[in-house]
Design an enzyme around this catalytic site. Structure first.
Site, PDB file in Angstrom:
ATOM      1  N   GLU A  15     -11.186 -25.859  22.609  1.00 39.92           N
ATOM      2  CA  GLU A  15     -10.057 -25.874  21.687  1.00 39.92           C
ATOM      3  C   GLU A  15     -10.005 -24.648  20.771  1.00 39.92           C
ATOM      4  OE1 GLU A  15      -8.945 -29.946  20.172  1.00 39.92           O
ATOM      5  OE2 GLU A  15     -10.992 -30.360  20.819  1.00 39.92           O
ATOM      6  N   SER A 141      -7.850 -32.692  22.363  1.00 36.65           N
ATOM      7  CA  SER A 141      -6.663 -32.001  22.887  1.00 36.65           C
ATOM      8  C   SER A 141      -6.406 -32.293  24.359  1.00 36.65           C
ATOM      9  CB  SER A 141      -6.785 -30.482  22.673  1.00 36.65           C
ATOM     10  OG  SER A 141      -6.715 -30.182  21.312  1.00 36.65           O
ATOM     11  N   TYR A 209       0.905 -28.650  22.161  1.00 33.71           N
ATOM     12  CA  TYR A 209       0.848 -27.359  21.480  1.00 33.71           C
ATOM     13  C   TYR A 209       1.902 -26.335  21.870  1.00 33.71           C
ATOM     14  CZ  TYR A 209      -3.617 -29.307  20.111  1.00 33.71           C
ATOM     15  OH  TYR A 209      -4.587 -30.143  19.615  1.00 33.71           O
ATOM     16  N   ARG A 248      -6.245 -38.798  11.529  1.00 35.37           N
ATOM     17  CA  ARG A 248      -5.035 -39.250  12.235  1.00 35.37           C
ATOM     18  C   ARG A 248      -5.449 -40.187  13.362  1.00 35.37           C
ATOM     19  NH1 ARG A 248      -3.417 -35.241  15.527  1.00 35.37           N
ATOM     20  NH2 ARG A 248      -3.605 -36.584  17.345  1.00 35.37           N
ATOM     21  N   ASP A 250      -4.366 -42.426  16.732  1.00 35.01           N
ATOM     22  CA  ASP A 250      -3.378 -42.452  17.814  1.00 35.01           C
ATOM     23  C   ASP A 250      -3.347 -43.830  18.450  1.00 35.01           C
ATOM     24  OD1 ASP A 250      -2.966 -39.765  17.304  1.00 35.01           O
ATOM     25  OD2 ASP A 250      -4.378 -39.102  18.850  1.00 35.01           O
ATOM     26  N   GLU A 267      -7.694 -43.596  19.587  1.00 39.54           N
ATOM     27  CA  GLU A 267      -8.786 -42.835  18.976  1.00 39.54           C
ATOM     28  C   GLU A 267      -8.412 -42.404  17.565  1.00 39.54           C
ATOM     29  OE1 GLU A 267      -9.506 -39.449  21.440  1.00 39.54           O
ATOM     30  OE2 GLU A 267      -7.651 -38.449  20.889  1.00 39.54           O
ATOM     31  N   ASN A 269      -8.805 -39.082  14.989  1.00 42.14           N
ATOM     32  CA  ASN A 269      -9.084 -37.653  14.905  1.00 42.14           C
ATOM     33  C   ASN A 269      -9.483 -37.296  13.474  1.00 42.14           C
ATOM     34  OD1 ASN A 269      -7.793 -36.624  17.634  1.00 42.14           O
ATOM     35  ND2 ASN A 269      -6.392 -38.114  16.746  1.00 42.14           N
ATOM     36  N   GLY A 273      -4.876 -31.527  14.172  1.00 43.37           N
ATOM     37  CA  GLY A 273      -4.324 -30.177  14.255  1.00 43.37           C
ATOM     38  C   GLY A 273      -3.488 -29.817  13.040  1.00 43.37           C
TER      39      GLY A 273
END
Length: 306
Positions: A15, A141, A209, A248, A250, A267, A269, A273
């Protein structure tokens, strides 16, 4: 006195490009917010570099292994440099998908059934009835993620490849269809929920992205009960793993199932990002917080012993 912030970015994980983008964006916003900023492309000599720089705060914009798995956090603890995001334990836990899932399940957060197996066993025969998803246990990612469809006769044979670079252990997880939802947590407050819409594809690296790869609906157009459930579960997941600062979570939501039965946490994070197409800055903006205000909050929240 103006705080000196070292923005840690780059590194050597898969990443790296995302981290450089996040880091440069955050560095610019921090400069706009009035901080003295040093951009640090993290290499193996990072402890020596930071000892020389002596920043007041380290803004962690690293992604992937070393950057969000507790390693850099441990170095910062040894050097006693206050840092952003989660501490050693929460970072290590959240980055290890199977371990994180155990903690989330124990906290009453719905997760998809899964098992951890050798990649060679996963390539030999279906270890779970399709459809399912194969994930490296500690990547972000969507790197190394393989989706096995219902009518797929054989597992993905790229798992046998010598070019496979995600380790010899994989997590096989039941595929959950439906909406891709995500919700950030800022301190002790759950932000609004985004519905990530991808046209005819799953939420892969390009969808995350590349400009135009996906569209974000905020607030998500789902029932109020599901909406508040997502926010409540995101906050519970943040606390269960011991996260700090910004995280964050998901989710997948299959609205064909009754009530909240279709809501699954995928999951958490701990280093979400912070690029131009990223989700947490968009959630913060929806809450009335500019990007410079968001990164300022993160710097002022920084500490050791997180």
């Amino acid at each position: 006195m103006t705080k000196h912030v070292a923005v840690l970015m780059g590194g050597w994980s898969s990443e790296r490009p995302v981290s450089l983008s996040s880091g440069n964006g955050c560095a610019e916003a921090l400069e706009q917010a009035g901080y003295r900023v040093t951009r640090v492309d993290v290499q193996r000599d990072i402890a020596e570099v930071l000892s020389r720089l002596k920043p007041d705060v380290a803004f962690n914009a690293l992604h992937g292994p070393f950057g969000e798995d507790g390693c850099i956090q441990g170095i910062l603890e040894v050097l006693q440099i206050p840092y952003t995001h989660s501490g050693v334990l929460a970072s290590a836990l959240a980055m290890n998908k199977p371990k994180a899932k155990d903690v989330l399940k124990a906290a009453g957060i719905p997760v998809a059934e899964s098992l951890v197996v050798s990649r060679f066993d996963a390539a030999k025969a279906h270890v779970m009835a399709p459809p399912y998803v194969i994930k490296p246990p500690a990547e972000g990612s969507s790197f190394g993620v393989l989706i096995v469809k219902e009518d797929q006769e054989f597992p993905p044979q790229e798992l046998y490849s010598d070019e496979w670079r995600y380790g010899d252990t994989v997590m096989v997880e039941r595929y959950v269809g439906g909406k891709e939802l995500t919700c950030g947590v800022l301190g002790d407050h759950a932000l609004d929920v985004i519905d990530i819409v991808t046209e005819g594809r799953w939420y892969d690296y390009d969808a995350k992205y590349v400009a135009g790869g996906s569209s974000h609906v905020i607030p998500a157009k789902i029932s109020p009960i599901i909406y508040q459930n997502v926010r409540m579960l995101a906050l519970r997941a943040h606390h269960a793993l011991g996260c700090r600062g910004v995280s964050r979570s998901d989710f997948r939501y299959d609205d064909r199932l009754e009530g909240t039965n279709g809501l699954i946490c995928l999951e958490v994070n701990t280093q979400p990002g912070m690029t131009a197409t990223s989700l947490v800055p968009e959630m913060a903006a929806h809450a009335g917080m500019t990007f410079p205000e968001l990164v300022r909050w993160m710097v002022e929240d920084a500490s050791c012993n997180r």
